[in-house]
Design a protein around this motif. Sequence first.
Motif, PDB file in Angstrom:
ATOM      1  N   VAL A   3      54.161  79.870  64.369  1.00 18.50           N
ATOM      2  CA  VAL A   3      53.002  80.734  64.532  1.00 18.50           C
ATOM      3  C   VAL A   3      53.419  82.004  65.272  1.00 18.50           C
ATOM      4  O   VAL A   3      53.922  81.940  66.397  1.00 18.50           O
ATOM      5  N   GLU A  63      52.221  73.234  64.169  1.00 20.78           N
ATOM      6  CA  GLU A  63      53.572  73.246  64.737  1.00 20.78           C
ATOM      7  C   GLU A  63      54.301  71.939  64.472  1.00 20.78           C
ATOM      8  O   GLU A  63      55.521  71.933  64.242  1.00 20.78           O
ATOM      9  N   LEU A 122      53.408  81.799  59.999  1.00 21.47           N
ATOM     10  CA  LEU A 122      51.985  82.128  59.972  1.00 21.47           C
ATOM     11  C   LEU A 122      51.714  83.189  61.032  1.00 21.47           C
ATOM     12  O   LEU A 122      51.933  82.952  62.217  1.00 21.47           O
ATOM     13  N   CYS A 154      43.632  79.300  58.915  1.00 21.51           N
ATOM     14  CA  CYS A 154      44.576  78.450  59.650  1.00 21.51           C
ATOM     15  C   CYS A 154      44.200  76.979  59.520  1.00 21.51           C
ATOM     16  O   CYS A 154      45.078  76.113  59.377  1.00 21.51           O
ATOM     17  N   ARG A 163      44.904  82.018  67.881  1.00 22.16           N
ATOM     18  CA  ARG A 163      45.844  80.980  68.325  1.00 22.16           C
ATOM     19  C   ARG A 163      45.251  80.164  69.470  1.00 22.16           C
ATOM     20  O   ARG A 163      45.397  78.927  69.506  1.00 22.16           O
ATOM     21  N   LEU A 165      46.490  73.957  66.214  1.00 20.59           N
ATOM     22  CA  LEU A 165      47.820  74.533  66.464  1.00 20.59           C
ATOM     23  C   LEU A 165      48.872  73.433  66.521  1.00 20.59           C
ATOM     24  O   LEU A 165      49.974  73.582  65.962  1.00 20.59           O
ATOM     25  N   THR A 179      48.992  85.450  63.081  1.00 18.55           N
ATOM     26  CA  THR A 179      47.576  85.438  63.418  1.00 18.55           C
ATOM     27  C   THR A 179      47.367  86.130  64.751  1.00 18.55           C
ATOM     28  O   THR A 179      48.321  86.520  65.429  1.00 18.55           O
TER      29      THR A 179
END
Length: 404
Positions: free
Chosen positions: A345, A339, A319, A301, A326, A335, A321
Motif C-alpha cells: 500500500v 498486506e 495499491l 480497496c 489507509r 489493510l 491510496t
Amino acid sequence: MPTLHLTADEEAMLGGRDGDGVALAMRVIVGQARISDAPRLVEITSSHVDSCLYHGRVSLDFAHRLVDLGARVRVPATLNVGSTDLIHPDLVRDHELAAAGRELMAAYVELGCTPTFTCAPYQLPNRPALGEHIAWAESNAIVFANSVLGARTDRYGDFLDVCAAITGRAPYAGLQTPEARRGTMVFDCRPLGEFTDLTYPLLGHHIGSVVGAEIPVLLGIPSDVGEDDLKALGAAAASAGGVALFHAIGVTPEAPTSIDGLPVRVVDLETLQRVRRELSTVASELDAVSIGTPHASYAECVRLSELVVGPPLKLPFYLSTARATRERLAENGVLQVLEAAGVTVVVDTCTYITAILSPTWKYVMTNSGKWAHYAPGNINVSAILGSLSECVASARAGHVVLDS
C-alpha cells in the motif's frame, strides 16, 4: 480587452496590507486575471494545491519564499500527492528526490495547507457543493469537481493554486463562468450496451483524445453509475486531452436537457477495443501490477481485499491510496487483509511519478487509463490495461490473464 476591477479589499491585499506574502500571491492572481481577460476576481471556498509535487529547485524556492514572507492560506487547502511516501519512505528508491520532496511537502504544511497528500480530494469530507467557486489543481480532481460535484474551478497549475489559497481569490474566467461550462460535442454511448468497470477508463481516454480541452456531453451513461467509475472516466479524459468538465445526461448536475445543434459522435465497442489496444502492450509476460490512479477509494480497496483472499499472488502488487483512506482501512481490518495477501500500500504519492517500482520491470498491469497513458513515458514501462479482477487474476497466475 476588459478592464480588471478589484474591490477595495483586493486592492489592499495587493498593496501589502496583509503582508508581503499575501501581496506576492495577489500579484500572481492579478497577473493571471489580466492574461485571461477576467473582468474581476471571485472569492473561493477551498483550494487543492498541486505545487507540493517536486519539479525541481524552483518548486522549493517559491514555497520557501512564501513561507519567509509570512504567507498563510486563508481558505481550506488540501495538498495533492508529493514526491515521496512519508509513511513508507523506504519504498522510494531515489533518496535525493525523496528528500527534496519531503522538504517541499513540509513547506506547504507550514503555509497552513492540510497534509492530505492525495490526488482525490473529493474523497475527503467537506467537499464543495454545486455552484461553489473553488481553485483546484490536479487534472482528475478538477474534472471530478466540475463534472460530478458541479463546483466551479478552472484548470490551475503550480503556484496559481497556492496563491489562490493565500488570497482566497481566483480570476473570474474560464470554467468559473457559466458561459464556459456549456457542452460542445455529444458522444452517443448507447451502442456500448452494458458497461463494465473497464468501459469507463477506455471511454474517457477516447473522449479526451477527440475533444482536447472542449466539453463533452455523454449520452447513454447508466443512471446508476458510481463515483469511482466517473472518477476513472474523468481522469482518463483529462490525461488523454485537456478535459476539465464533462456532462453525462441524466447523471451529472449540470448536464443539458437538450443537445440540439451539437455535433454527435457515436461510440461503439469496436472503438473501445481499439483504445485498449492503443493503451496496452501485447504481452503475456508480466512483472508487477499497480492500481490506484487516481487514489483508490475505500470502496475500491474493500473490493480488492475481497478479490485477493485465496491462492497467493505470485507478482508484486501495488495499491496507491490516500493516507486518510489507509487509516480507515487499518481501523476496519481491511489493510491487514491486503498486506497479508502481499499488496504493498502506497500513500502520499503514486507509482507512475515516483521511483517505487523496480527499474528492471518492463511489463506492468493496471486498471487505470491515466496510469497506462503516463507510465510508459514517466517510468519506462510497457503498460497492460485490465479490469480489477483481471489485474488480480494476472498477479495470481504470474502472467497476463484477460477475460476477453
